[in-house]
Design a protein around this motif. Sequence first.
Motif, PDB file in Angstrom:
ATOM      1  N   GLU A  66     -12.834 -16.186 -15.198  1.00  0.00           N
ATOM      2  CA  GLU A  66     -11.444 -16.443 -14.811  1.00  0.00           C
ATOM      3  C   GLU A  66     -11.372 -17.174 -13.473  1.00  0.00           C
ATOM      4  OE1 GLU A  66      -7.212 -14.124 -13.901  1.00  0.00           O
ATOM      5  OE2 GLU A  66      -9.009 -12.976 -14.406  1.00  0.00           O
ATOM      6  N   ARG A  67     -12.213 -16.746 -12.527  1.00  0.00           N
ATOM      7  CA  ARG A  67     -12.208 -17.391 -11.208  1.00  0.00           C
ATOM      8  C   ARG A  67     -12.570 -18.867 -11.342  1.00  0.00           C
ATOM      9  NH1 ARG A  67     -15.869 -14.565  -9.263  1.00  0.00           N
ATOM     10  NH2 ARG A  67     -14.516 -12.790  -8.776  1.00  0.00           N
ATOM     11  N   TRP A  68     -13.598 -19.154 -12.155  1.00  0.00           N
ATOM     12  CA  TRP A  68     -13.985 -20.548 -12.347  1.00  0.00           C
ATOM     13  C   TRP A  68     -12.868 -21.320 -13.044  1.00  0.00           C
ATOM     14  CZ3 TRP A  68     -14.267 -23.465 -16.758  1.00  0.00           C
ATOM     15  CH2 TRP A  68     -14.769 -24.769 -16.576  1.00  0.00           C
ATOM     16  N   MET A  69     -12.258 -20.728 -14.069  1.00  0.00           N
ATOM     17  CA  MET A  69     -11.234 -21.441 -14.837  1.00  0.00           C
ATOM     18  C   MET A  69     -10.027 -21.766 -13.968  1.00  0.00           C
ATOM     19  SD  MET A  69     -10.446 -22.937 -17.648  1.00  0.00           S
ATOM     20  CE  MET A  69     -11.531 -22.303 -18.952  1.00  0.00           C
ATOM     21  N   ARG A  70      -9.633 -20.849 -13.103  1.00  0.00           N
ATOM     22  CA  ARG A  70      -8.506 -21.139 -12.208  1.00  0.00           C
ATOM     23  C   ARG A  70      -8.825 -22.343 -11.321  1.00  0.00           C
ATOM     24  NH1 ARG A  70      -4.348 -17.734 -12.197  1.00  0.00           N
ATOM     25  NH2 ARG A  70      -4.618 -15.679 -13.185  1.00  0.00           N
ATOM     26  N   GLY A  71     -10.031 -22.394 -10.798  1.00  0.00           N
ATOM     27  CA  GLY A  71     -10.415 -23.541  -9.990  1.00  0.00           C
ATOM     28  C   GLY A  71     -10.474 -24.818 -10.796  1.00  0.00           C
ATOM     29  N   HIS A  72     -10.960 -24.715 -12.034  1.00  0.00           N
ATOM     30  CA  HIS A  72     -11.057 -25.904 -12.874  1.00  0.00           C
ATOM     31  C   HIS A  72      -9.682 -26.418 -13.270  1.00  0.00           C
ATOM     32  CE1 HIS A  72     -12.931 -28.769 -15.521  1.00  0.00           C
ATOM     33  NE2 HIS A  72     -12.224 -28.329 -16.559  1.00  0.00           N
ATOM     34  N   VAL A  73      -8.738 -25.503 -13.520  1.00  0.00           N
ATOM     35  CA  VAL A  73      -7.365 -25.925 -13.844  1.00  0.00           C
ATOM     36  C   VAL A  73      -6.773 -26.724 -12.687  1.00  0.00           C
ATOM     37  CG1 VAL A  73      -5.012 -25.057 -14.140  1.00  0.00           C
ATOM     38  CG2 VAL A  73      -6.865 -24.157 -15.565  1.00  0.00           C
ATOM     39  N   GLU A  74      -7.012 -26.278 -11.474  1.00  0.00           N
ATOM     40  CA  GLU A  74      -6.515 -27.028 -10.312  1.00  0.00           C
ATOM     41  C   GLU A  74      -7.168 -28.400 -10.232  1.00  0.00           C
ATOM     42  OE1 GLU A  74      -3.932 -26.217  -8.471  1.00  0.00           O
ATOM     43  OE2 GLU A  74      -3.780 -24.541  -9.883  1.00  0.00           O
ATOM     44  N   GLN A  75      -8.453 -28.475 -10.569  1.00  0.00           N
ATOM     45  CA  GLN A  75      -9.127 -29.775 -10.572  1.00  0.00           C
ATOM     46  C   GLN A  75      -8.536 -30.694 -11.632  1.00  0.00           C
ATOM     47  OE1 GLN A  75     -13.423 -29.576 -10.777  1.00  0.00           O
ATOM     48  NE2 GLN A  75     -13.565 -31.639 -11.653  1.00  0.00           N
ATOM     49  N   VAL A  76      -8.207 -30.126 -12.797  1.00  0.00           N
ATOM     50  CA  VAL A  76      -7.587 -30.920 -13.864  1.00  0.00           C
ATOM     51  C   VAL A  76      -6.215 -31.417 -13.419  1.00  0.00           C
ATOM     52  CG1 VAL A  76      -6.646 -30.812 -16.210  1.00  0.00           C
ATOM     53  CG2 VAL A  76      -8.869 -29.788 -15.717  1.00  0.00           C
ATOM     54  N   VAL A  90      -2.238 -28.392 -19.173  1.00  0.00           N
ATOM     55  CA  VAL A  90      -1.746 -28.439 -17.793  1.00  0.00           C
ATOM     56  C   VAL A  90      -0.455 -29.242 -17.726  1.00  0.00           C
ATOM     57  CG1 VAL A  90      -2.232 -29.325 -15.476  1.00  0.00           C
ATOM     58  CG2 VAL A  90      -3.995 -28.052 -16.717  1.00  0.00           C
ATOM     59  N   ALA A  91      -0.412 -30.362 -18.439  1.00  0.00           N
ATOM     60  CA  ALA A  91       0.803 -31.185 -18.442  1.00  0.00           C
ATOM     61  C   ALA A  91       1.974 -30.424 -19.056  1.00  0.00           C
ATOM     62  CB  ALA A  91       0.548 -32.482 -19.203  1.00  0.00           C
ATOM     63  N   ASP A 100       3.172 -20.168 -18.009  1.00  0.00           N
ATOM     64  CA  ASP A 100       2.991 -19.968 -16.571  1.00  0.00           C
ATOM     65  C   ASP A 100       1.492 -20.027 -16.289  1.00  0.00           C
ATOM     66  OD1 ASP A 100       1.783 -17.432 -17.075  1.00  0.00           O
ATOM     67  OD2 ASP A 100       3.708 -16.409 -16.926  1.00  0.00           O
ATOM     68  N   ASP A 101       1.104 -19.989 -15.029  1.00  0.00           N
ATOM     69  CA  ASP A 101      -0.304 -20.196 -14.680  1.00  0.00           C
ATOM     70  C   ASP A 101      -1.213 -19.125 -15.271  1.00  0.00           C
ATOM     71  OD1 ASP A 101       0.138 -22.536 -13.388  1.00  0.00           O
ATOM     72  OD2 ASP A 101      -0.194 -21.778 -11.352  1.00  0.00           O
ATOM     73  N   THR A 102      -0.750 -17.894 -15.326  1.00  0.00           N
ATOM     74  CA  THR A 102      -1.570 -16.832 -15.904  1.00  0.00           C
ATOM     75  C   THR A 102      -1.807 -17.071 -17.385  1.00  0.00           C
ATOM     76  OG1 THR A 102      -0.781 -15.209 -14.292  1.00  0.00           O
ATOM     77  CG2 THR A 102      -1.729 -14.345 -16.326  1.00  0.00           C
ATOM     78  N   GLU A 103      -0.747 -17.464 -18.099  1.00  0.00           N
ATOM     79  CA  GLU A 103      -0.885 -17.767 -19.517  1.00  0.00           C
ATOM     80  C   GLU A 103      -1.782 -18.985 -19.732  1.00  0.00           C
ATOM     81  OE1 GLU A 103       3.456 -16.223 -21.144  1.00  0.00           O
ATOM     82  OE2 GLU A 103       3.265 -18.217 -20.251  1.00  0.00           O
ATOM     83  N   LEU A 104      -1.634 -19.991 -18.881  1.00  0.00           N
ATOM     84  CA  LEU A 104      -2.438 -21.199 -18.994  1.00  0.00           C
ATOM     85  C   LEU A 104      -3.923 -20.871 -18.868  1.00  0.00           C
ATOM     86  CD1 LEU A 104      -2.950 -24.268 -19.013  1.00  0.00           C
ATOM     87  CD2 LEU A 104      -2.438 -24.267 -16.551  1.00  0.00           C
ATOM     88  N   ALA A 108      -6.722 -21.118 -21.880  1.00  0.00           N
ATOM     89  CA  ALA A 108      -7.882 -21.983 -21.672  1.00  0.00           C
ATOM     90  C   ALA A 108      -9.188 -21.209 -21.824  1.00  0.00           C
ATOM     91  CB  ALA A 108      -7.810 -22.636 -20.289  1.00  0.00           C
ATOM     92  N   MET A 109      -9.246 -19.999 -21.276  1.00  0.00           N
ATOM     93  CA  MET A 109     -10.445 -19.165 -21.422  1.00  0.00           C
ATOM     94  C   MET A 109     -10.692 -18.806 -22.872  1.00  0.00           C
ATOM     95  SD  MET A 109     -10.012 -16.612 -18.135  1.00  0.00           S
ATOM     96  CE  MET A 109     -11.389 -15.554 -18.632  1.00  0.00           C
ATOM     97  N   LEU A 110      -9.626 -18.450 -23.584  1.00  0.00           N
ATOM     98  CA  LEU A 110      -9.773 -18.075 -24.989  1.00  0.00           C
ATOM     99  C   LEU A 110     -10.267 -19.247 -25.824  1.00  0.00           C
ATOM    100  CD1 LEU A 110      -9.386 -16.061 -27.314  1.00  0.00           C
ATOM    101  CD2 LEU A 110      -7.019 -16.842 -27.477  1.00  0.00           C
TER     102      LEU A 110
END
Length: 370
Positions: A66-76, A90-91, A100-104, A108-110
Amino acid sequence: DVCSSDLLVRDYAGLLPATVIAEMLGAPTDMRAQFLHWGAGAAFSLDPGMVYPDFRRSETDLADFERWMRGHVEQVRRDPVPGTILADLVAATDEQGALDDTELVGVAMLLLAAGFETTVNLIGNAVVLLLRNPDQLALLRERPEHWENAVDEVLRLESPVQRTARVVARDTEVAGERLTKGTLVGLVLAAANRDPRAFEDPARFDVTRANASAHLAFSGGPHYCLGAGLARMEAEVALRALLDRFPDLALDGPPRRRRTRVLRGYDAMPVRLGGCRTGSGSLVDPIVRGGGRCLHCASTTGRCHGLAAPRARMLGPRSVIPDGSLGPCRGLTPPPIAPCRSSSSATGSGAGSSTLPSWPQRPGSPSMPS
């Protein structure tokens, strides 16, 4: 000894689907091994009554993922790759408020984990079934039109997901049992797939079984697996390529089952590669050489146009060979036969040619997003 390996699950059955889903989502393919590690840990969270060490492993891996995915979403968000699923999610979140960001992050993880975790098991289960049933493997070599049905028979007999659950939507009765709204019901998919009322001689592995596709390995209705078409295609491509390149592939000891109960597969599978058709002994290259076509995309031009292009147009014009590289097809010129460097001194036979599958779209199957 380059002609034996105990890494078939990790270096082939695992890397192929991990690469494909990473390419589709827009995740870095050089993190495939890390994704597989996180997925293996997360799989324990599906099992009721897991032992404490597995619980701690699952919690740690899910938190790291989850920590990695949150960072990757910001990079995207900063630098989206057009045409990838994560960029579209993301768009949709930022422009339409669809999530919302938690759902996103959760979606993405799933998508990433589900995109490879069960397919790893499907490919591994299929290899063991085929090697333990040489008459069925011989039939497929003589009649390759049955390959698609063979994948469904593997899904039926060795369902990668053994169990699932549903919440009762309204008071009802099933098989004489009263179920009240809101009750959580456990469903054993593996039992349904071996129901003798639905499948004649259900314990028999039969790649020509007429109703093999009637299984529930992908669930059904509104819960039908989004990636069912992709999983079927990946398994067929992976198996045909593996068994074409290593026609004398054999188990070299008992394969070891995963300790998970909801997910059924193998985490180790010692094999003898036998008469290698390329002499390299590498498992991670499922492009079948021969017939003047690339097995990934049916191209005859020398350029690979993507693993799924001829069947369901899932991936678009991107090459997704397992090392993640883009570039020329390696399927146009049959290579010379090189002896397998093993103590048995076995050599391959024939020119290494293969018949390209026609990739028909399954009638009535759900379409995949492009």
